[in-house]
Design a protein around this motif. Structure first.
Motif, PDB file in Angstrom:
ATOM      1  N   ASP A   1     -42.057  63.377  10.767  1.00 47.80           N
ATOM      2  CA  ASP A   1     -41.739  64.769  11.105  1.00 47.80           C
ATOM      3  C   ASP A   1     -42.152  65.701   9.982  1.00 47.80           C
ATOM      4  O   ASP A   1     -42.587  66.817  10.209  1.00 47.80           O
ATOM      5  N   SER A   2     -41.950  65.235   8.779  1.00 45.56           N
ATOM      6  CA  SER A   2     -42.401  66.056   7.657  1.00 45.56           C
ATOM      7  C   SER A   2     -42.835  65.129   6.531  1.00 45.56           C
ATOM      8  O   SER A   2     -42.474  63.950   6.501  1.00 45.56           O
ATOM      9  N   ILE A   3     -43.622  65.695   5.658  1.00 45.74           N
ATOM     10  CA  ILE A   3     -44.188  64.901   4.570  1.00 45.74           C
ATOM     11  C   ILE A   3     -44.418  65.864   3.412  1.00 45.74           C
ATOM     12  O   ILE A   3     -44.747  67.032   3.647  1.00 45.74           O
ATOM     13  N   THR A   4     -44.210  65.419   2.196  1.00 43.63           N
ATOM     14  CA  THR A   4     -44.426  66.358   1.085  1.00 43.63           C
ATOM     15  C   THR A   4     -45.928  66.466   0.824  1.00 43.63           C
ATOM     16  O   THR A   4     -46.711  65.592   1.199  1.00 43.63           O
ATOM     17  N   TYR A   5     -46.290  67.559   0.152  1.00 40.73           N
ATOM     18  CA  TYR A   5     -47.704  67.724  -0.199  1.00 40.73           C
ATOM     19  C   TYR A   5     -48.192  66.549  -1.026  1.00 40.73           C
ATOM     20  O   TYR A   5     -49.296  66.065  -0.834  1.00 40.73           O
ATOM     21  N   ASN A   6     -47.359  66.096  -1.972  1.00 39.03           N
ATOM     22  CA  ASN A   6     -47.819  65.006  -2.822  1.00 39.03           C
ATOM     23  C   ASN A   6     -48.049  63.737  -2.014  1.00 39.03           C
ATOM     24  O   ASN A   6     -49.021  63.015  -2.226  1.00 39.03           O
ATOM     25  N   GLU A   7     -47.146  63.496  -1.035  1.00 40.32           N
ATOM     26  CA  GLU A   7     -47.319  62.277  -0.218  1.00 40.32           C
ATOM     27  C   GLU A   7     -48.588  62.358   0.619  1.00 40.32           C
ATOM     28  O   GLU A   7     -49.362  61.410   0.703  1.00 40.32           O
TER      29      GLU A   7
ATOM     30  N   CYS B   1     -51.169  64.161   0.088  1.00 40.08           N
ATOM     31  CA  CYS B   1     -52.319  64.157  -0.822  1.00 40.08           C
ATOM     32  C   CYS B   1     -52.701  62.723  -1.142  1.00 40.08           C
ATOM     33  O   CYS B   1     -53.871  62.335  -1.084  1.00 40.08           O
ATOM     34  N   GLN B   2     -51.683  61.907  -1.430  1.00 39.51           N
ATOM     35  CA  GLN B   2     -51.932  60.514  -1.768  1.00 39.51           C
ATOM     36  C   GLN B   2     -52.539  59.778  -0.577  1.00 39.51           C
ATOM     37  O   GLN B   2     -53.532  59.055  -0.693  1.00 39.51           O
ATOM     38  N   LEU B   3     -51.950  60.028   0.599  1.00 43.41           N
ATOM     39  CA  LEU B   3     -52.429  59.416   1.841  1.00 43.41           C
ATOM     40  C   LEU B   3     -53.904  59.761   2.063  1.00 43.41           C
ATOM     41  O   LEU B   3     -54.733  58.898   2.360  1.00 43.41           O
ATOM     42  N   ALA B   4     -54.223  61.035   1.879  1.00 42.83           N
ATOM     43  CA  ALA B   4     -55.595  61.499   2.114  1.00 42.83           C
ATOM     44  C   ALA B   4     -56.548  60.903   1.078  1.00 42.83           C
ATOM     45  O   ALA B   4     -57.648  60.465   1.416  1.00 42.83           O
ATOM     46  N   ARG B   5     -56.097  60.861  -0.174  1.00 40.62           N
ATOM     47  CA  ARG B   5     -56.963  60.293  -1.218  1.00 40.62           C
ATOM     48  C   ARG B   5     -57.179  58.799  -0.995  1.00 40.62           C
ATOM     49  O   ARG B   5     -58.213  58.256  -1.357  1.00 40.62           O
ATOM     50  N   ASP B   6     -56.192  58.139  -0.372  1.00 43.50           N
ATOM     51  CA  ASP B   6     -56.333  56.711  -0.077  1.00 43.50           C
ATOM     52  C   ASP B   6     -57.240  56.485   1.133  1.00 43.50           C
ATOM     53  O   ASP B   6     -57.445  55.355   1.559  1.00 43.50           O
TER      54      ASP B   6
ATOM     55  N   SER C   1     -58.541  69.531   1.328  1.00 43.84           N
ATOM     56  CA  SER C   1     -57.849  70.495   2.175  1.00 43.84           C
ATOM     57  C   SER C   1     -56.381  70.593   1.775  1.00 43.84           C
ATOM     58  O   SER C   1     -55.803  71.680   1.685  1.00 43.84           O
ATOM     59  N   VAL C   2     -55.779  69.435   1.513  1.00 39.90           N
ATOM     60  CA  VAL C   2     -54.363  69.418   1.109  1.00 39.90           C
ATOM     61  C   VAL C   2     -54.205  70.103  -0.245  1.00 39.90           C
ATOM     62  O   VAL C   2     -53.296  70.914  -0.450  1.00 39.90           O
ATOM     63  N   GLU C   3     -55.130  69.788  -1.162  1.00 42.10           N
ATOM     64  CA  GLU C   3     -55.019  70.367  -2.512  1.00 42.10           C
ATOM     65  C   GLU C   3     -55.083  71.888  -2.452  1.00 42.10           C
ATOM     66  O   GLU C   3     -54.303  72.592  -3.105  1.00 42.10           O
ATOM     67  N   ILE C   4     -55.983  72.401  -1.639  1.00 40.46           N
ATOM     68  CA  ILE C   4     -56.146  73.863  -1.556  1.00 40.46           C
ATOM     69  C   ILE C   4     -54.888  74.499  -0.957  1.00 40.46           C
ATOM     70  O   ILE C   4     -54.382  75.502  -1.460  1.00 40.46           O
ATOM     71  N   ALA C   5     -54.360  73.904   0.115  1.00 46.53           N
ATOM     72  CA  ALA C   5     -53.153  74.462   0.761  1.00 46.53           C
ATOM     73  C   ALA C   5     -51.975  74.423  -0.209  1.00 46.53           C
ATOM     74  O   ALA C   5     -51.174  75.364  -0.289  1.00 46.53           O
TER      75      ALA C   5
END
Ligand code: ADP
Ligand code: ASP
Ligand code: MG
Length: 250
Positions: A198-204, A206-211, A220-224
Motif C-alpha cells: 500500500d505504501s513504501i518509503t522513498y528509500n525502499e 529506491c533500493q528496489l529500483a536500483r536492484d 525517477s525515484v531519486e528526482i521525486a
C-alpha cells in the motif's frame, strides 16, 4: 495552479482501447480541477510494431553496430508516435492537447547517448500550454543535449521524464500507470505470491529500483525524492481492482 503528471507506460497505450482509457483518465483528472501533464512511452513491448525494441532491431538489421547518436534518434521514435496519436485522440474528444518532444518539453541533458542525465528542465512551453488550457502530451525517455542532439534517458526512462517534469512544475503528484496494480514485494512475473504494498518509503523503492525492479526507474525515484513530491502513485488500468495504488512516502 494544481498540476498532476500522469505517465502511461508501454502496455497502457498499446491499443486504441487502452488509449481511450487514458483519455478518460485525463478527462476525469481535468474535471477534478487539476492541470494534467501527460508523459507517454512507446507502445507495447518487444515484438509490437512501434516498440523501442522494434526500432533497435530495425537499425541493427542494417548495421549491427550503429553510432550511439543514430541509435538514440531511432529509439526515440516510439514515444513520439504515441504522443502524437494521444494528443490527436484527446483533441478530437474535445480536450485541447499538444504533442511535445522531449526537447519541446524543455528536457536538457548531457551527451551520454543511451543513458543521458537530465541537467535541467525549461518548462516554459509546458506552462504556456497549461495557461492556454491545452494539455501537453510529452514523449517520454528523451531530451536534447546542450550540443543540440537528441538523447535518450536509459531504458525505462519515461519514468524519469515524468519525475523531472513533476519537479520542474512543482506538481502535487506524479501518477505512474503501468500493467501491475502497484509496487509489490517482488516482480509478480517471477514470484507467484508477490504481495501489493500500500505504501513504501522513498528509500525502499529506491533500493528496489536500483536492484533492477523494472516497475520504476531508479533515477525517477531519486528526482521525486529530491523534489519533495510527497506521493507517487502507481496504477494499473488492467487490474480488476483498479485503481490500485502504492504511494511512495517519506
Ligand atoms: P511500463 O512499460 O509501464 O513502464 P515496465 O515493464 O517498465 O512497465 O514495468 C512494469 C513491470 O515491472 C511489471 O510488469 C512487473 O513485471 C515489473 N516489476 C518488477 N519488480 C516489480 C515490483 N516489485 N512490483 C511490481 N512490478 C514489478
Ligand atoms: N520506451 C523506452 C523503453 O522501452 C522507455 C520507457 O518505456 O520508459 O525503455
Ligand atoms: Mg517502465
Amino acid at each position: 495552479m494544481r498540476i498532476v503528471v500522469q505517465k502511461f507506460g508501454g502496455t497502457s497505450v498499446s491499443t486504441p482501447e487502452m488509449r481511450s482509457k487514458v483519455c478518460d483518465r485525463v478527462r476525469s483528472t481535468l474535471d477534478s480541477g487539476y492541470k494534467v501533464v501527460v508523459v507517454v512511452s512507446a507502445m507495447g513491448r518487444e515484438s509490437d510494431p512501434y516498440s523501442t525494441d522494434t526500432f533497435i532491431n530495425m537499425i541493427r538489421a542494417v548495421n549491427p553496430d550503429p553510432s550511439l547518436r543514430e541509435m538514440d534518434l531511432i529509439m526515440s521514435c516510439g514515444e513520439i508516435i504515441t504522443a502524437t496519436l494521444l494528443a490527436s485522440q484527446l483533441s478530437v474528444q474535445g480536450i485541447p492537447s499538444r504533442c511535445l518532444t522531449g526537447e519541446q518539453a524543455g528536457i536538457v541533458t548531457d551527451s551520454n547517448y543511451g543513458n543521458a542525465h537530465i541537467l535541467y528542465v525549461k518548462p516554459q512551453n509546458i506552462l504556456q500550454c497549461l495557461e492556454d488550457g491545452i494539455t501537453p502530451i510529452v514523449a517520454g525517455f528523451q531530451g536534447r543535449s546542450e550540443r543540440g542532439d537528441l538523447t535518450t534517458l536509459g531504458r525505462g526512462g519515461s519514468d524519469t521524464t515524468a519525475s523531472a517534469l513533476g519537479a520542474a512544475l512543482n506538481a502535487e503528484v506524479i501518477d505512474i500507470f503501468t500493467d501491475v496494480e502497484g509496487v509489490m514485494t517482488a516482480d509478480p512475473r517471477i514470484v507467484e505470491n508477490a504481495r501489493l504494498l500500500d505504501s513504501i518509503t522513498y528509500n525502499e523503492i529506491c533500493q528496489l529500483a536500483r536492484d533492477g525492479a523494472k516497475v520504476i526507474h531508479p533515477r525517477s525515484v531519486e528526482i521525486a525524492m529530491q523534489a519533495n513530491i510527497l506521493a507517487g502513485s502507481f496504477y494499473s488500468e488492467r487490474h480488476p481492482r483498479y485503481p490500485g495504488r502504492s504511494q511512495a512516502k517519506r
